[in-house]
Design a protein around this motif. Structure first.
Motif, PDB file in Angstrom:
ATOM      1  N   THR A  16     -22.673 -54.349 -12.741  1.00 47.11           N
ATOM      2  CA  THR A  16     -23.974 -53.702 -12.612  1.00 47.11           C
ATOM      3  C   THR A  16     -24.433 -53.106 -13.936  1.00 47.11           C
ATOM      4  OG1 THR A  16     -25.247 -52.015 -11.422  1.00 47.11           O
ATOM      5  CG2 THR A  16     -22.958 -51.483 -11.919  1.00 47.11           C
ATOM      6  N   THR A  17     -25.738 -53.051 -14.103  1.00 49.85           N
ATOM      7  CA  THR A  17     -26.310 -52.350 -15.260  1.00 49.85           C
ATOM      8  C   THR A  17     -27.132 -51.151 -14.790  1.00 49.85           C
ATOM      9  OG1 THR A  17     -28.239 -53.815 -15.212  1.00 49.85           O
ATOM     10  CG2 THR A  17     -26.431 -54.432 -16.680  1.00 49.85           C
ATOM     11  N   GLY A 165     -20.435 -49.285 -20.210  1.00 55.18           N
ATOM     12  CA  GLY A 165     -21.665 -48.505 -20.138  1.00 55.18           C
ATOM     13  C   GLY A 165     -21.503 -47.147 -19.478  1.00 55.18           C
ATOM     14  N   THR A 459     -25.370 -44.241 -21.106  1.00 62.80           N
ATOM     15  CA  THR A 459     -24.335 -45.265 -20.912  1.00 62.80           C
ATOM     16  C   THR A 459     -23.285 -45.268 -22.020  1.00 62.80           C
ATOM     17  OG1 THR A 459     -25.538 -46.972 -22.133  1.00 62.80           O
ATOM     18  CG2 THR A 459     -26.042 -46.741 -19.788  1.00 62.80           C
ATOM     19  N   ASP A 461     -23.722 -46.940 -24.646  1.00 65.21           N
ATOM     20  CA  ASP A 461     -23.889 -48.228 -25.324  1.00 65.21           C
ATOM     21  C   ASP A 461     -24.591 -48.047 -26.668  1.00 65.21           C
ATOM     22  OD1 ASP A 461     -22.728 -49.559 -23.241  1.00 65.21           O
ATOM     23  OD2 ASP A 461     -24.609 -50.218 -22.326  1.00 65.21           O
TER      24      ASP A 461
END
Length: 553
Positions: A16-17, A165, A459, A461
């Motif tokens: 999932t994002t 993330g 996240t 990221d």
């Protein structure tokens, strides 16, 4: 706890994002984790092995990992390298290659989180003769116990390439949801004690009231309060009215912890640099008149003890990095400390006190010397006097001035409107180097064309925003290569991926919208201002900051 239980969570997160879904997955999992496992589990979820302030490092590059995979699988190293190039991910390559591993334990037990953590702790402690072989053996042991999918995540943890993330924002919200507490209190507690596992235990067992009681612990660095930027002193006075103007020294933020007859020094990155600056330890022992205190200031490299003009920041960086011949460096690159705040005094936390009151306490307990002193300060609401103070700071070779709210508390880890920085140079960005390219011809052995990224604070990221390729001398390329080469995690052709460890201050002509980079933006003509050794990657500028600059706010 079986490592496979954590791997199931990793697998869910990888599919999932959605920030909300990630938060839900993590919070549901945390509610099932025993108290004593929370610290390790939370670190592993964020792709870390040690707390952010720990000076422990695994010291493992891709070559050692490849040797360990070869030991367990029986596959030659060159074939493993081919598989890594094919997949672009050492963890995925390991998962694929270890399906038919040749080395297993005679009576194979299930791999546990505790065993993984134990071996990774051992990796960090190994040094001296035969260290590389010992490190390979610890990794090999884990891989021999592991199922292929477990091996994928072990490798990613070791190489600090988990890439799920799950950043501090998601962890904060997940703790809040799992234990029904206020996310802002979680964040506040973490900024004070710098241990997310300890914060989670407090949230679980003591709730909001426990989090409210979280206190600074001497010997444990806190997140520093951050400043916003304004264009000039008039704008600062408009926001603050009467303000305390202080020189913005061209150095590194320093926390000095004095307690139990011990003095420890921490940078803004929460890095312990006590060993690198024994002279500062002596200054603090002698000149902080308190049984216990945490004071904050700016450490500046100076020309000499007689000439306090600042040296370039990179000279101070050499001191921070130096682990040997310390006495020689004390003579070569002397430093001074300019103190400007205090957050703890004789057992009492001072962050809720007004800045003016904190400054009075600081003044009372510091025995000033030429090299250990209070920062220069002017309290005024007169723009002309403030401008003169600003010009004097620049004439002395410093960056500019800070303007501070006299009535403000100290808010760790936050860029709130309690203080403002005023500098003459054009807006710059603090970015993270996440990739590079090997050069050609006589520069074939140097890394260049550095891939830059901004941070997503939720996240964790890093989103690419451009390449910094021109304007480097041979000496600069050589220095950058020596810094970045140990951080290489993967290489495809001449392109390398790097652990996101190095923050650089970057100037640029303009920011443009662009589909080329993950951030959706591109820097035009980015150029290196300096390496920011004083900053962690979590201090790098965010996508939100880019958008604020474009809006002109």
């Amino acid at each position: 706890m079986d490592f496979s239980t954590l791997v199931e969570i990793y697998e869910k997160l990888e599919k999932t994002t959605s920030r909300l879904e990630m938060t839900s997955i993590v919070s549901e999992f945390l509610s099932t984790v025993p108290d004593d496992k929370l610290p390790v589990i939370l670190l592993f979820l964020m792709g870390r092995v040690f707390p952010i302030w720990s000076d422990k490092e695994l010291g493992v590059g891709s070559k050692l990992v490849i040797k360990a995979i070869s030991n367990v699988s029986g596959i030659p190293e060159f074939r493993i390298e081919d598989k890594i190039r094919e997949t672009g991910d050492t963890g995925l390559a390991a998962e694929s290659l270890l399906v038919k591993k040749v080395q297993t334990t005679l009576f194979q037990e299930k791999l546990t989180v505790e065993k993984v953590h134990h071996n990774l702790e051992k990796l960090a402690s190994v040094e001296g003769k035969g260290a590389q072989d010992k490190k390979i053996s610890y990794i090999t042991e884990l891989l021999s116990f592991a199922e292929p999918v477990e091996a994928k995540y072990i490798i990613r943890l070791i190489l600090e390439e988990l890439r799920l993330g799950v950043g501090e924002g998601i962890v904060r919200d997940a703790i809040a949801r799992a234990f029904n507490v206020d996310a802002k209190l979680v964040e506040r507690a973490y900024s004070l004690i710098s241990d997310i596992g300890e914060v989670a235990k407090i949230a679980k067992n003591e709730g909001n009231e426990g989090l409210k009681k979280a206190k600074i612990i001497p010997g444990r660095p806190i997140e520093v309060m951050l400043a916003q930027k304004v264009e000039n002193v008039s704008e600062a006075l408009k926001k603050l009215g009467i303000a305390a103007f202080e020189i913005k020294y061209d150095g590194a933020r320093l926390q000095i912890h004095k307690y139990n007859n011990v003095v420890e020094l921490f940078t803004r990155r929460l890095e312990n640099v006590t060993r690198q600056f024994p002279e500062v330890v002596k200054y603090a022992e002698k000149n902080i008149k308190a049984n216990s205190a945490i004071v904050e200031g700016e450490m500046v490299a100076i020309i000499s003890k007689e000439n306090r003009h600042p040296r370039p920041f990179q000279d101070l960086s050499k001191r921070i990095k130096r682990k040997y011949n310390i006495e020689e460096m004390i003579e070569k690159i002397p430093v001074e400390v300019n103190l400007f705040d205090i957050v703890y005094y004789n057992g009492k936390q001072l962050i809720d006190e007004k800045f003016n009151e904190r400054r009075k306490i600081l003044r009372k307990i510091i025995n000033e010397t030429n090299l250990f002193r209070l920062s220069d300060q002017l309290v005024t609401d007169d723009a002309k006097k403030a401008e003169e103070f600003y010009e004097r700071a620049l004439d002395l070779g410093h960056e500019g001035v800070m303007a501070k709210n006299l009535d403000a508390p100290y808010q760790p880890g936050s860029r709130v409107g309690y203080m403002y920085k005023i500098k003459p140079i054009m807006e710059t960005l603090d970015l993270v180097i996440v990739g590079a390219t090997w050069g050609e011809g006589r520069r074939a052995h140097w890394l260049g064309s550095y891939l830059l990224a901004v941070r997503d604070p939720d996240t964790g990221d890093f989103l690419t925003i451009g390449r910094m390729a021109t304007g480097f001398t041979d000496d600069q390329l050589k220095e950058m290569t020596s810094i970045l080469k140990p951080l290489i995690t993967e290489q495809i052709g001449k392109e390398v991926k790097l652990k996101p460890k190095i923050v650089v201050e970057v100037g640029y002509e303009e920011i443009q919208r662009s589909p080329t980079y993950e951030s959706g933006y591109a820097l035009r003509f980015p150029r290196l201002i300096r390496i920011r050794d004083d900053k962690q990657v979590k201090d790098a500028d965010t996508l939100q900051r880019i958008e604020e600059i474009l809006r002109g706010s």
